[in-house]
Design a protein around this motif. Structure first.
Motif, short mmCIF file in Angstrom:
data_model
loop_
_atom_site.label_atom_id
_atom_site.label_comp_id
_atom_site.label_asym_id
_atom_site.label_seq_id
_atom_site.Cartn_x
_atom_site.Cartn_y
_atom_site.Cartn_z
N UNK A 50 21.41 88.04 59.63
CA UNK A 50 20.45 87.57 58.63
C UNK A 50 19.41 88.66 58.41
N UNK A 51 19.15 88.95 57.12
CA UNK A 51 18.12 89.92 56.75
C UNK A 51 17.07 89.17 55.95
N UNK A 52 15.84 89.24 56.41
CA UNK A 52 14.77 88.49 55.76
C UNK A 52 14.01 89.34 54.75
N UNK A 53 13.27 88.65 53.91
CA UNK A 53 12.40 89.29 52.92
C UNK A 53 11.27 88.30 52.61
N UNK A 54 10.46 88.65 51.68
CA UNK A 54 9.27 87.86 51.33
C UNK A 54 9.65 86.65 50.48
N UNK A 55 8.98 85.54 50.74
CA UNK A 55 9.09 84.34 49.92
C UNK A 55 7.72 83.65 49.95
N UNK A 56 7.68 82.44 49.47
CA UNK A 56 6.43 81.68 49.37
C UNK A 56 5.70 81.67 50.72
N UNK A 57 4.43 82.02 50.68
CA UNK A 57 3.60 81.97 51.88
C UNK A 57 3.67 83.23 52.73
N UNK A 58 4.51 84.18 52.33
CA UNK A 58 4.64 85.43 53.08
C UNK A 58 4.24 86.58 52.15
N UNK A 59 3.75 87.65 52.74
CA UNK A 59 3.26 88.79 51.95
C UNK A 59 4.00 90.07 52.36
N UNK A 60 3.78 91.12 51.57
CA UNK A 60 4.33 92.42 51.96
C UNK A 60 3.80 92.84 53.32
N UNK A 61 2.52 92.58 53.57
CA UNK A 61 1.95 92.92 54.88
C UNK A 61 2.67 92.17 56.00
N UNK A 62 3.05 90.91 55.75
CA UNK A 62 3.81 90.15 56.75
C UNK A 62 5.16 90.80 57.00
N UNK A 63 5.79 91.30 55.93
CA UNK A 63 7.10 91.95 56.08
C UNK A 63 6.96 93.23 56.91
N UNK A 64 5.91 93.98 56.67
CA UNK A 64 5.65 95.18 57.46
C UNK A 64 5.47 94.80 58.92
N UNK A 65 4.76 93.72 59.16
CA UNK A 65 4.55 93.23 60.53
C UNK A 65 5.87 92.86 61.19
N UNK A 66 6.72 92.13 60.47
CA UNK A 66 8.02 91.74 61.02
C UNK A 66 8.86 92.97 61.34
N UNK A 67 8.78 93.98 60.47
CA UNK A 67 9.59 95.19 60.64
C UNK A 67 9.19 96.00 61.87
N UNK A 68 8.02 95.73 62.43
CA UNK A 68 7.62 96.40 63.68
C UNK A 68 8.41 95.85 64.87
N UNK A 69 8.98 94.64 64.70
CA UNK A 69 9.70 93.98 65.79
C UNK A 69 11.21 93.99 65.56
#
Length: 163
Positions: free
Chosen positions: A111-130
């Motif tokens: 599964x590859x995630x991306x941004x949707x309702x309630x999530x931001x680009x900054x949140x995606x950057x945060x997830x990508x650190x993990x």
């Protein structure tokens, strides 16, 4: 509650994963409808649901839709979707985002995630650190919202022309 595979929206999903991180309070559903054309791809929604059943139903419906959307777009991706269950206050902490990223990572790239309702680009950057299993990062496509909006517009336009 009926068994997961007896739900009307189950629709032969390949897998449905429920995550509950007691330490952070993060609760999430990741539904993988299909990996026939490649890893399941679809955004993560951060939303307050009336109950757990509503969250599961949303993930099932959205992931099925992503299978069709990705196939019609000719992408080498199947369909998946995640929902993070927000509390009434919609509290989003770094610890919860990290716990969700670990959940995504535990699926080993299915599964590859991306941004949707309630999530931001900054949140995606945060997830990508993990986890590396994140799409739509700044400079790599970014927020998929404008593309989705254009697709909806073109769909409505085509339907109006047909009518």
């Amino acid at each position: 509650m009926p068994a997961l595979w007896d739900l009307p929206d189950f629709d032969a999903h390949e897998s449905v994963h429920l995550f509950d991180d007691a330490k952070t309070g993060m609760r999430a559903v990741i539904a993988i409808h299909s990996t026939h054309n490649g890893p399941a791809a679809g955004g993560t929604r951060f939303w307050h649901y009336a109950d757990q059943q509503a969250a599961i139903t949303d993930a099932l419906r959205l992931s099925r839709g992503m299978s069709y959307k990705n196939a019609m777009a000719g992408l080498p991706a199947g369909g998946g979707k995640a929902v993070i269950l927000a509390d009434n206050a919609r509290t989003k902490t770094q610890d919860r985002l990290d716990a969700f990223a670990r959940a995504v990572d535990s699926l080993g790239g299915r599964y590859i995630t991306a941004q949707d309702v309630g999530m931001s680009e900054d949140d995606m950057v945060s997830l990508a650190r993990v986890t590396p299993h994140v799409a739509g990062l700044p400079g790599q496509g970014g927020d998929p919202g404008p593309y989705t909006a254009r697709g909806v517009y073109l769909g409505v336009k085509a339907a109006a022309k047909q009518a």
